[in-house]
Design a protein around this motif. Structure first.
Motif, PDB file in Angstrom:
ATOM      1  N   ILE A 213     -67.513   6.366  27.599  1.00 21.59           N
ATOM      2  CA  ILE A 213     -67.359   5.848  28.969  1.00 21.59           C
ATOM      3  C   ILE A 213     -65.915   5.377  29.126  1.00 21.59           C
ATOM      4  O   ILE A 213     -65.492   4.405  28.481  1.00 21.59           O
ATOM      5  CB  ILE A 213     -68.365   4.715  29.238  1.00 21.59           C
ATOM      6  CG1 ILE A 213     -69.772   5.322  29.150  1.00 21.59           C
ATOM      7  CG2 ILE A 213     -68.135   4.077  30.597  1.00 21.59           C
ATOM      8  CD1 ILE A 213     -70.887   4.328  29.203  1.00 21.59           C
ATOM      9  N   PRO A 214     -65.130   6.106  29.947  1.00 16.85           N
ATOM     10  CA  PRO A 214     -63.685   5.875  29.958  1.00 16.85           C
ATOM     11  C   PRO A 214     -63.277   4.490  30.422  1.00 16.85           C
ATOM     12  O   PRO A 214     -62.209   3.997  30.067  1.00 16.85           O
ATOM     13  CB  PRO A 214     -63.151   6.953  30.906  1.00 16.85           C
ATOM     14  CG  PRO A 214     -64.317   7.382  31.711  1.00 16.85           C
ATOM     15  CD  PRO A 214     -65.526   7.167  30.882  1.00 16.85           C
TER      16      PRO A 214
ATOM     17  N   LEU B 204     -77.662  10.721  20.327  1.00 14.52           N
ATOM     18  CA  LEU B 204     -76.967  11.994  20.581  1.00 14.52           C
ATOM     19  C   LEU B 204     -75.481  11.866  20.287  1.00 14.52           C
ATOM     20  O   LEU B 204     -74.844  10.891  20.711  1.00 14.52           O
ATOM     21  CB  LEU B 204     -77.139  12.387  22.041  1.00 14.52           C
ATOM     22  CG  LEU B 204     -78.478  13.017  22.448  1.00 14.52           C
ATOM     23  CD1 LEU B 204     -78.704  12.823  23.936  1.00 14.52           C
ATOM     24  CD2 LEU B 204     -78.480  14.499  22.104  1.00 14.52           C
TER      25      LEU B 204
ATOM     26  N   ALA C 174     -58.401  12.330  19.305  1.00 15.66           N
ATOM     27  CA  ALA C 174     -59.704  12.990  19.371  1.00 15.66           C
ATOM     28  C   ALA C 174     -60.608  12.548  18.222  1.00 15.66           C
ATOM     29  O   ALA C 174     -61.802  12.294  18.420  1.00 15.66           O
ATOM     30  CB  ALA C 174     -59.509  14.497  19.362  1.00 15.66           C
TER      31      ALA C 174
ATOM     32  N   GLN D  26     -68.036  16.893  23.129  1.00 15.51           N
ATOM     33  CA  GLN D  26     -66.993  16.371  24.047  1.00 15.51           C
ATOM     34  C   GLN D  26     -66.909  14.844  24.010  1.00 15.51           C
ATOM     35  O   GLN D  26     -66.320  14.251  24.907  1.00 15.51           O
ATOM     36  CB  GLN D  26     -67.301  16.813  25.479  1.00 15.51           C
ATOM     37  CG  GLN D  26     -67.321  18.314  25.707  1.00 15.51           C
ATOM     38  CD  GLN D  26     -65.940  18.913  25.662  1.00 15.51           C
ATOM     39  OE1 GLN D  26     -64.955  18.184  25.628  1.00 15.51           O
ATOM     40  NE2 GLN D  26     -65.864  20.235  25.627  1.00 15.51           N
TER      41      GLN D  26
ATOM     42  N   GLU E  59     -59.060   6.768  26.447  1.00 12.77           N
ATOM     43  CA  GLU E  59     -57.905   7.643  26.694  1.00 12.77           C
ATOM     44  C   GLU E  59     -56.714   7.288  25.795  1.00 12.77           C
ATOM     45  O   GLU E  59     -55.771   8.078  25.672  1.00 12.77           O
ATOM     46  CB  GLU E  59     -57.488   7.536  28.166  1.00 12.77           C
ATOM     47  CG  GLU E  59     -56.970   6.160  28.525  1.00 12.77           C
ATOM     48  CD  GLU E  59     -56.745   5.953  30.019  1.00 12.77           C
ATOM     49  OE1 GLU E  59     -57.413   6.631  30.803  1.00 12.77           O
ATOM     50  OE2 GLU E  59     -55.918   5.111  30.362  1.00 12.77           O
TER      51      GLU E  59
ATOM     52  N   ASN F  12     -68.011  12.309  25.187  1.00 13.52           N
ATOM     53  CA  ASN F  12     -68.703  11.632  26.298  1.00 13.52           C
ATOM     54  C   ASN F  12     -68.705  10.110  26.192  1.00 13.52           C
ATOM     55  O   ASN F  12     -69.738   9.457  26.383  1.00 13.52           O
ATOM     56  CB  ASN F  12     -70.146  12.136  26.416  1.00 13.52           C
ATOM     57  CG  ASN F  12     -70.197  13.530  27.015  1.00 13.52           C
ATOM     58  OD1 ASN F  12     -69.135  14.102  27.281  1.00 13.52           O
ATOM     59  ND2 ASN F  12     -71.371  14.056  27.200  1.00 13.52           N
TER      60      ASN F  12
ATOM     61  N   PHE G 116     -72.090  14.161  20.968  1.00 17.49           N
ATOM     62  CA  PHE G 116     -71.683  15.372  21.680  1.00 17.49           C
ATOM     63  C   PHE G 116     -70.363  15.914  21.139  1.00 17.49           C
ATOM     64  O   PHE G 116     -69.533  15.174  20.593  1.00 17.49           O
ATOM     65  CB  PHE G 116     -71.481  15.067  23.175  1.00 17.49           C
ATOM     66  CG  PHE G 116     -72.676  14.457  23.844  1.00 17.49           C
ATOM     67  CD1 PHE G 116     -73.645  15.263  24.402  1.00 17.49           C
ATOM     68  CD2 PHE G 116     -72.838  13.085  23.924  1.00 17.49           C
ATOM     69  CE1 PHE G 116     -74.749  14.703  25.034  1.00 17.49           C
ATOM     70  CE2 PHE G 116     -73.924  12.523  24.549  1.00 17.49           C
ATOM     71  CZ  PHE G 116     -74.900  13.335  25.112  1.00 17.49           C
TER      72      PHE G 116
END
Lengths: 218, 802
Positions: free
Chosen positions: A96-97, A88, A142, A92, A138, A94, A90
């Motif tokens: 894992i921060p 998948l 993007a 957004q 972070e 998704n 996405f």
């Protein structure tokens, strides 16, 4: 045929009664092919994708993936399907921060029990992530985050990649670059791709396209 | 798959060490306070068990007098002649200098093997044991206490309870001034068949079956229940931190959970992994907590031991043993507490809709429905509290009332604060003020657990300090009444007592005997005192209720006064009849306050005492004299009779000693109080620190609209102070209610006396200042972080890169 949907119906309960989101959908996708699923907002694109991924279940119809009807499978079986067969991507990202880029990239492959360091290295290089492997999500742009998400999916070599507006959060140039990469990598792995997009321009770059309108394929 | 999933879950903590530290600290502290109380209780109970088991009392039947008084040695002789295999024991309390001890006298020649605590017959030990001046056997620490005192030779014997000395019965009778008297007879397990029946040989005696729990264990139950309740409260407050930390961590990781499940991790495996993670933390924190608990317990035990000695005459060693049961219980409570604190989060995760929006939601955002449900629960609990207050009785009902009151008040707090903040918002003028009130209201769900913990800690603080201060005020007044005489003297022998009486006759205004015997009254251990007919008693004695001309009736031998605890425990009142040792009966003509005394007490006229108990020890006296002459008279007494300093004590000396005992009694409570408040402060700090990271999306727009970050930081600080201040205000009525329950229900059940409640606004003001300081410190770090936040971090909010 890798994927075949037969007479899929899906309703959502609303204050004004059940909303017929998907109405008698028939669809098929061969291995190694790509298919764009387009439509306006609320037309049921993402719902269809979620059904194929086993994240939700239809109210009627059958979904055959690799010859198995996945409708009615329990949570464990569906989880195994998402782990081993489906990948998948996405809108957004998704990620894992709390894991760095390298760990995020390797994550699904390890989860599926198919870690392949050499393939990961290739992916990191092809996705332009080799220099940022020790960074955390972070700390990425993007575009970089979406490339990590694509790399994470392809690292497990899924037979079917499901992408939900994978460039929706990116500007046009970055989106094009990310899509180019995804298409070429999907082709290299021999996987099939089902991509939801509202962009005709992007949809035209895939092998085929279908349009969803008010819950029906047109 | 499992390992990969676990890596992802654990990576959260690696990136947030402060949050992890808070979780572990909260759990460790909660476990520590709980374990400390358990360790103290365990040590005390082991000591009571040792005391109960001394001389095989837990295994051997005994013969005693029904009224608890001592019997004549002739009874023993008669029973032996009638074929009974029995061994005499005498016991009593006495002072060696300033050390008060329980003296046990045994007959080594007839003692059953099950009762042999010390082998006194080994080698050449027997002769010195049974011949003057005798030998005292004592536990090591008791022997150390006796090194400075004038006593017969002391030998160390392991296994004896602290505060007890064992000696030959003949020596003990001399020491206790009870010639030819014995307290009870130990029976050998195998008695000859065909011995004469007890009713025929010794009709005044009764058979007491072996008992595993002694009087001490029963007497002190309420004290330990009090401690346990406090420990549990501290644990509950600690759990608020744990609940808060776990809830926040779950909420922060919701997107990760969703991603993990979308990537193929089954929900069952995810939940199991999270439980494994929590259990690991619980065990880690539990180990640290129990170790910390031992440190706290070691610090508190000397005061607890002093309290038990002062209140109940129970000797508990001042050192702790490492007990596996305490470790097991500590780890178990840590695990159970963690699972309870995490239950809600795990339940939510189990039912987490896989496709719900993946944005991090503000933690514990209470919907209006949830708030209403909480309000209903609070109302039900408060009504339950009112119901228990009206219909309940007993110590358990008292604690249930406290639990319902505290929990109900805590649950009602968010509702009350929401109301106040709504009101504040409506009264606010200007956009910034309106935003401040609205934003504070929005923060409430995230902070409500910490504020509830703070409310509990503050209410308990107000309640307990009001109880202690009320007690202190009443106790001080009571001491003034009770210790009206200027000097108190204790003679060493009856002959010296007679000489002292004669010497004082010309030199003092009055010499009032303080003579007493011990026995059982209404099934309870009690002391029976005889008092002279003197104004000292008529004018000062702290009478709670009495018939008219009560002192005349006491003087004529027509009635008895009893202390409040005996009256309450046995539900005795004016006009009721009591049977006193020796079998004679007296009518109750008054009830008096007798704080700090664990056992029952009866006062009769001195002539009546001598008439029924002619062999009473006549060593102690109260002396009335003009206060200015007291010091000289004390010096004269010491010089004339060579009395040690502690045998002549002035009124002030006794008061100082009594107040010291009082203060020590409540030092443990005060320490637990402070620790609980500290834990609550930590809960607030943990919540504010974690929430501060999630608040940027709310603060960034305000900042973008032109409010400087420094100004925002100040507002954050004020917000913390405002919420703490409001919580303190809410805690006041709860605390006063708590004090009332403690004074009117728990104390009456636990100690047997009821105290009037006094209010101490000065103490509340100090507590409020402390609460504000704690809240200010808790809010300062997040506010400081906000003030120093770089603009780029704020911009990320708008760039959707968070």
């Amino acid at each position: 045929m890798l994927l075949r949907l037969h007479q899929i119906d899906k309703f959502y309960p609303t204050g004004e009664g059940p909303l017929h989101v998907l109405n008698g959908i028939d669809l098929s996708l061969e291995a190694g092919k790509s298919l764009a699923l387009t439509g306006e907002s609320g037309s049921g694109k993402s719902t269809l994708l979620h059904l194929v991924a086993g994240l939700d279940s239809p109210d009627a119809g059958e979904i055959h993936l690799g010859g198995t009807n996945i409708v009615g499978l329990n949570d464990t079986a569906l989880a195994a399907l998402r782990r081993g067969t489906v990948g998948l991507v996405f809108q957004q990202f998704n990620l894992i921060p709390s894991l760095d880029v390298a760990a995020n990239l390797a994550f699904q492959a390890r989860l599926a029990g198919r870690p392949d360091p050499a393939w990961l290295k290739v992916l990191a290089k092809r996705l332009g992530l080799a220099q940022v492997l020790t960074r955390y999500p972070e700390q990425l742009s993007a575009g970089q985050q979406q490339r990590v998400a694509i790399g994470r999916t392809l690292a497990a070599r899924p037979r079917l990649v499901l992408a939900d507006e994978p460039t929706g959060n990116l500007d046009e140039a970055t989106g094009d670059a990310v899509l180019d990469l995804m298409l070429s990598l999907v082709a290299e792995t021999g996987a099939a791709l089902l991509m939801v997009t509202h962009s005709n321009r992007l949809a035209n770059r895939l092998n085929a396209r279908v349009h969803l309108h008010a819950g029906r394929l047109v | 798959m499992v390992w990969t999933g676990l890596t992802a879950l654990l990576s959260h903590w690696r990136r947030r060490p402060v949050q992890l530290a808070m979780l572990l600290l909260g759990l460790s502290l909660a476990t520590a306070l709980w374990s400390a109380v358990q360790a103290i209780n365990g040590e005390a109970r082991a000591s009571y068990d040792r005391a109960a088991a001394i001389l095989g009392q837990d295994r051997l039947a005994q013969l005693v007098r029904e009224d608890g008084a001592r019997m004549d040695q002739q009874e023993f002789v008669r029973l032996r002649r009638a074929g009974w295999l029995a061994s005499p024991v005498i016991e009593g309390e006495m002072r060696f200098g300033d050390v008060r001890l329980r003296v046990l006298g045994i007959d080594p020649l007839t003692l059953p093997p099950q009762a042999q605590q010390v082998d006194v017959a080994v080698g050449d030990e027997l002769l010195p044991f049974i011949t003057a001046p005798g030998v005292l056997y004592a536990a090591p620490e008791t022997a150390t206490r006796l090194t400075e005192q004038a006593t017969p030779p002391v030998r160390v014997a392991e296994g004896l309870p602290p505060g007890t000395v064992l000696t030959d019965i003949g020596q003990a009778q001399v020491l206790l001034g009870a010639k030819d008297k014995i307290s009870r007879l130990l029976l050998w397990p195998d008695q000859p068949i065909g011995r004469a029946p007890l009713e025929v040989t010794a009709p005044g005696l009764t058979l007491r079956e072996p008992s595993e729990t002694g009087d001490l264990a029963r007497l002190t139950d309420s004290f330990h229940l009090n401690l346990t309740a406090f420990g549990f409260l501290a644990f509950a407050v600690g759990l608020f931190i744990v609940h808060s930390a776990i809830g926040l961590a779950f909420e922060q990781r919701r997107p990760v959970f969703r991603t993990l499940r979308a990537l193929g991790l089954p929900a069952r495996v995810l939940v199991l992994l999270l439980i494994a993670e929590l259990l690991t933390f619980a065990l880690l924190a539990g180990l640290v907590g129990v170790a910390l608990g031992y440190v706290v317990a070691s610090a508190l035990l000397p005061d607890v031991a002093a309290t038990l000695r002062g209140l109940y005459g129970a000797d508990v060693p001042g050192t702790l043993l490492i007990r596996p049961a305490v470790w097991a219980a500590g780890l178990a409570i840590a695990v159970i507490g963690t699972l309870v604190a995490a239950a809600q989060s795990l339940w939510r995760l189990w039912h987490l809709p896989l496709l719900a929006a993946a944005q991090p939601r503000a933690w514990a955002r209470a919907s209006e429905r949830a708030l209403r449900a909480q309000g209903v629960a609070a109302m039900v609990l408060l009504l339950t509290a009112a119901g228990i207050a009206h219909f309940g009785s007993g110590l358990e009902a008292g604690f249930a009332l406290l639990a319902a009151l505290l929990l109900g008040a805590a649950l009602a707090l968010p509702l009350v604060l929401t109301g106040i903040l709504h009101l504040g918002g409506r009264l606010a003028r200007g956009p910034l003020a309106e935003w401040f009130w609205a934003d504070t209201r929005q923060q409430l769900p995230g902070l409500s657990l910490a504020l509830m913990a703070l409310l509990l800690a503050l209410a308990v603080n107000v309640g307990v300090s009001t109880m202690v201060s009320s007690f202190r005020l009443t106790f001080t007044g009571w001491l003034d009444q009770r210790l009206a005489s200027e000097l108190y003297v204790t003679a060493r022998t009856e002959a010296e007592a007679t000489a002292i009486r004669d010497w004082l006759a010309q030199r003092s205004d009055a010499v009032l005997p303080i003579w007493s015997i011990e026995g059982r009254v209404a099934g309870q251990p009690a002391a029976i005192y005889g008092v002279a007919d003197h104004a000292t008693y008529r004018d000062n004695w702290p009478i709670l209720s009495a018939v008219p001309e009560v002192w005349d009736r006491i003087a004529t031998g027509d009635g008895a006064l009893i202390n409040e605890q005996l009256a309450r425990r046995q539900e005795l009142g004016l006009g009721d009849q009591i049977t006193l040792p020796g079998g004679w009966r007296a009518s109750i003509v008054g009830v008096y306050a007798d704080y700090g005394n664990p056992i029952g007490q009866v006062i009769i006229g001195i002539d009546t005492l001598l008439q029924h108990y002619s062999d009473v020890s006549r060593l102690r006296y109260a002396i009335r004299i003009a206060p200015g002459k007291a010091e000289a008279l004390a010096a004269g007494l010491r010089a004339e009779f060579g009395l040690p300093a502690q045998n002549v004590i002035d009124q002030a000396g006794i008061k100082v000693f009594s107040l010291k005992v009082f203060e020590r009694t409540f030092r443990v409570t005060a320490a637990l109080n402070v620790l609980t408040l500290g834990v609550a402060g930590l809960a607030m700090f943990a919540s504010l620190m974690t929430l501060s990271g999630m608040r940027l999306p709310q603060l960034a727009p305000v900042c973008a609209m032109g409010l400087p970050r420094r100004h925002l930081a100040w507002l954050e600080l004020w917000r913390g102070l405002l919420l703490a201040g409001l919580t303190m205000l809410a805690a006041l009525p709860v605390g006063i209610g708590l004090a009332f329950v403690l004074l009117a229900v728990v104390n009456v059940e636990a100690f047997g006396w009821r105290l009037p409640m006094h209010l101490f606004p000065g103490d509340w003001a100090r507590l409020a200042a402390l609460a504000l300081l704690a809240a200010g410190l808790a809010a300062a770090a997040p506010a400081w972080r906000l003030a120093r936040l770089s603009p780029s971090d704020l911009l990320k909010v708008f760039a959707h890169e968070r």
